[in-house]
Design an enzyme around this catalytic site. Sequence first.
Site, PDB file in Angstrom:
ATOM      1  N   CYS A 287      50.575  41.874  43.038  1.00 46.31           N
ATOM      2  CA  CYS A 287      51.105  42.899  42.137  1.00 46.31           C
ATOM      3  C   CYS A 287      52.207  43.701  42.807  1.00 46.31           C
ATOM      4  CB  CYS A 287      50.027  43.826  41.619  1.00 46.31           C
ATOM      5  SG  CYS A 287      50.675  44.750  40.206  1.00 46.31           S
ATOM      6  N   CYS A 467      53.397  42.516  35.209  1.00 48.20           N
ATOM      7  CA  CYS A 467      53.177  43.712  36.017  1.00 48.20           C
ATOM      8  C   CYS A 467      53.307  44.923  35.092  1.00 48.20           C
ATOM      9  CB  CYS A 467      54.233  43.732  37.116  1.00 48.20           C
ATOM     10  SG  CYS A 467      53.868  44.938  38.361  1.00 48.20           S
TER      11      CYS A 467
HETATM   12  P1  FAD Z   1      40.826  37.481  44.309  1.00 42.71           P
HETATM   13  O1  FAD Z   1      40.539  38.006  42.941  1.00 42.71           O
HETATM   14  O2  FAD Z   1      41.223  38.449  45.366  1.00 42.71           O
HETATM   15  O3  FAD Z   1      39.558  36.653  44.764  1.00 42.71           O
HETATM   16  C1  FAD Z   1      39.482  35.900  45.956  1.00 42.71           C
HETATM   17  C2  FAD Z   1      38.001  35.598  46.229  1.00 42.71           C
HETATM   18  O4  FAD Z   1      37.899  34.623  47.268  1.00 42.71           O
HETATM   19  C3  FAD Z   1      37.232  36.832  46.691  1.00 42.71           C
HETATM   20  O5  FAD Z   1      36.082  37.011  45.907  1.00 42.71           O
HETATM   21  C4  FAD Z   1      36.905  36.520  48.153  1.00 42.71           C
HETATM   22  O6  FAD Z   1      35.662  37.074  48.561  1.00 42.71           O
HETATM   23  C5  FAD Z   1      36.854  35.001  48.145  1.00 42.71           C
HETATM   24  N1  FAD Z   1      37.119  34.404  49.463  1.00 42.71           N
HETATM   25  C6  FAD Z   1      37.953  34.844  50.420  1.00 42.71           C
HETATM   26  N2  FAD Z   1      37.909  34.023  51.494  1.00 42.71           N
HETATM   27  C7  FAD Z   1      37.017  33.036  51.198  1.00 42.71           C
HETATM   28  C8  FAD Z   1      36.534  31.901  51.897  1.00 42.71           C
HETATM   29  N3  FAD Z   1      36.966  31.599  53.138  1.00 42.71           N
HETATM   30  N4  FAD Z   1      35.612  31.107  51.307  1.00 42.71           N
HETATM   31  C9  FAD Z   1      35.181  31.387  50.050  1.00 42.71           C
HETATM   32  N5  FAD Z   1      35.596  32.460  49.343  1.00 42.71           N
HETATM   33  C10 FAD Z   1      36.511  33.276  49.906  1.00 42.71           C
HETATM   34  N6  FAD Z   1      47.383  41.838  38.611  1.00 42.71           N
HETATM   35  C11 FAD Z   1      47.832  41.977  37.328  1.00 42.71           C
HETATM   36  O7  FAD Z   1      47.959  40.996  36.607  1.00 42.71           O
HETATM   37  N7  FAD Z   1      48.152  43.194  36.817  1.00 42.71           N
HETATM   38  C12 FAD Z   1      48.039  44.327  37.540  1.00 42.71           C
HETATM   39  O8  FAD Z   1      48.310  45.415  37.041  1.00 42.71           O
HETATM   40  C13 FAD Z   1      47.573  44.224  38.885  1.00 42.71           C
HETATM   41  N8  FAD Z   1      47.452  45.331  39.649  1.00 42.71           N
HETATM   42  C14 FAD Z   1      46.923  45.223  40.913  1.00 42.71           C
HETATM   43  C15 FAD Z   1      46.758  46.390  41.637  1.00 42.71           C
HETATM   44  C16 FAD Z   1      46.195  46.337  42.904  1.00 42.71           C
HETATM   45  C17 FAD Z   1      46.034  47.617  43.684  1.00 42.71           C
HETATM   46  C18 FAD Z   1      45.762  45.090  43.431  1.00 42.71           C
HETATM   47  C19 FAD Z   1      45.097  45.031  44.787  1.00 42.71           C
HETATM   48  C20 FAD Z   1      45.934  43.923  42.715  1.00 42.71           C
HETATM   49  C21 FAD Z   1      46.534  43.972  41.444  1.00 42.71           C
HETATM   50  N9  FAD Z   1      46.750  42.817  40.676  1.00 42.71           N
HETATM   51  C22 FAD Z   1      47.235  42.930  39.396  1.00 42.71           C
HETATM   52  C23 FAD Z   1      46.616  41.480  41.303  1.00 42.71           C
HETATM   53  C24 FAD Z   1      45.339  40.727  40.952  1.00 42.71           C
HETATM   54  O9  FAD Z   1      44.211  41.519  41.182  1.00 42.71           O
HETATM   55  C25 FAD Z   1      45.274  39.445  41.793  1.00 42.71           C
HETATM   56  O10 FAD Z   1      46.472  38.741  41.616  1.00 42.71           O
HETATM   57  C26 FAD Z   1      44.103  38.555  41.383  1.00 42.71           C
HETATM   58  O11 FAD Z   1      42.897  39.217  41.630  1.00 42.71           O
HETATM   59  C27 FAD Z   1      44.147  37.221  42.145  1.00 42.71           C
HETATM   60  O12 FAD Z   1      42.987  36.477  41.929  1.00 42.71           O
HETATM   61  P2  FAD Z   1      42.416  35.466  43.047  1.00 42.71           P
HETATM   62  O13 FAD Z   1      41.196  34.865  42.471  1.00 42.71           O
HETATM   63  O14 FAD Z   1      43.500  34.611  43.546  1.00 42.71           O
HETATM   64  O15 FAD Z   1      42.024  36.419  44.261  1.00 42.71           O
END
Ligand code: FAD
Length: 530
Positions: A287, A467
Amino acid sequence: MTTWTQLDEGMAVSGQLAAHELSELYAAGFRAIVCNRPDSEGGDTQPSQDDMAQAAQLIGLKFAYLPLTPGQIGPDEARAFAQLVTAMPGPMLAYCRTGNRSQTVYQLAQSHGFLPATETAASASVAADADIVIVGGGSAGIGVAASLLRRQPSLRITIIEPNDRHYYQPAWTLVGGGAFASEDTTRSMASVMPEGVQWLKAAVSRFMPEDKRVALSDGREVGYQQLIVCPGLELHWEGIEGLEETLGSHGVTSNYRYDLAPYTWKLVQELKAGRAIFSQPPMPIKCAGAPQKAMYLSCDYWRKQGRLTNITVEFCNAGAVLFGVPAFVPPLMQYVERYAIDLAFNHTLVKVDGPAQTAWFDVTDADGQVTRIEKQFDMLHAVPPQRSPDVVRNSPLADAAGWCEVDQYTLQSPRFANIFSLGDVCSSPNAKTMAAVRKQIVVVSENLLALRAGVPLATRYDGYGACPLTVEKGKVVMAEFGFGGKLLPTFPLNPVVARRSQWFLKVSVLPMVYWQLMLKGREWLARPSV
Ligand code: FAD
């Protein structure tokens, strides 16, 4: 023959049982049965709990009925289940349609401390037989599992995820702006695991794509036919000297951590005068608008309180532009001017001394010369540098920058055809957002199933990401764009205008879309535009 999954010495789970199977379970040593499937859920083919209770009584098995609805398993249900486990003799078997609700409620009871935690003995053996292994139970992992199961309920899917909690991170900006309760941004991991999925509570420590296996942090190995890599990205707090030890004190905060977003709001309310610095690290970050969203919401509050004239606000950005997609810069600049924000581009935060309330920045000039400068602050909202997790960065799956390499359109690994990746960890050059994940889920699900069916991968990702820029409390500029910065607005509205309707969408609609639709495989407006 009756089959069940042994969770540990005292607890097993199974799919729907028939009355005639109970004597076999008694012979296998079970002494109590819990039915977690509501009566009539499966129509006439499902034996009623009364019939099951009578059959159990005849052969000396204790029987209890605790109906559970998918997606509605929380602490109350876990406590009730724990009471049954404590009151009834063991070993016990709990059942529902597939066994997943029973497993979820048992693990939830353990994670809440209602029951003692035990090693889940069944996990490794069941996971080894999985069709699809998903690494990470975040937004991408849970969403893609639900999507696959909605398309093909018979798939055997294992999710590897070490954490007990699941987070809706996009609302952390709102928490830091006093517009959302932090506890509403998290749920137990057990409660979001889709029905029918096997959850291994461990981290992946090594990828072995040639052998179609992954190694886990607890020493086990798991095999798969297809692998989906989505462990998110790593927040590299240590990349800024002194930051981690001072976060949460001396006016230093970050909305990038669940526990710190409420501290941001506390600082904003308490600051009456002085200097507030908001930092942004080099791209890519998740983000990309979040560092400045924190700033605008803080300024809006100070302005409404009549304090902004006494507070100097600086945006210290490692990059050279306010926002990567030029169309959105003019509306943002209007707010920069309204709040009298000093923009400091090419300023990278490198060091913080909390007690001295001092921050150091490396400033790069037009010739590439770097000078280190020092700034005092009363409040510092810091965003850490971000990178691919070690386990991916140092694996055969990584590209040169360490991200999990994929074809940006199909999200398939170019080197290992049975591996897909999505979410923050994947190399596709889109904005790393939840909004991107929502569309990528459809692409990965359809292409992975096409691969299994032996037909061409037809679904293509358009790079969509979004965003919602919270420029003031009550208004949002909804930046939606795809590869190359192409504007991709969902609704036919001028996208560069700050709107109340988009604030309502961000605060009230999108969280509901996340929990009720995206994590449950319901794909509303999720199909990419190509
Ligand atoms: P995550 O949701 O972070 O999940 C990753 C998972 O993998 C976690 O549960 C972790 O425990 C697990 N993991 C890590 N390492 C391992 C391993 N070795 N083995 C197994 N599991 C593991 N997005 C928007 O669309 N709009 C917004 O307004 C927005 N605002 C945001 C504001 C903030 C402050 C933040 C921090 C993020 C924001 N985002 C926003 C971004 C959004 O939250 C992320 O892009 C999204 O969560 C990505 O999903 P993901 O599954 O890739 O990662």
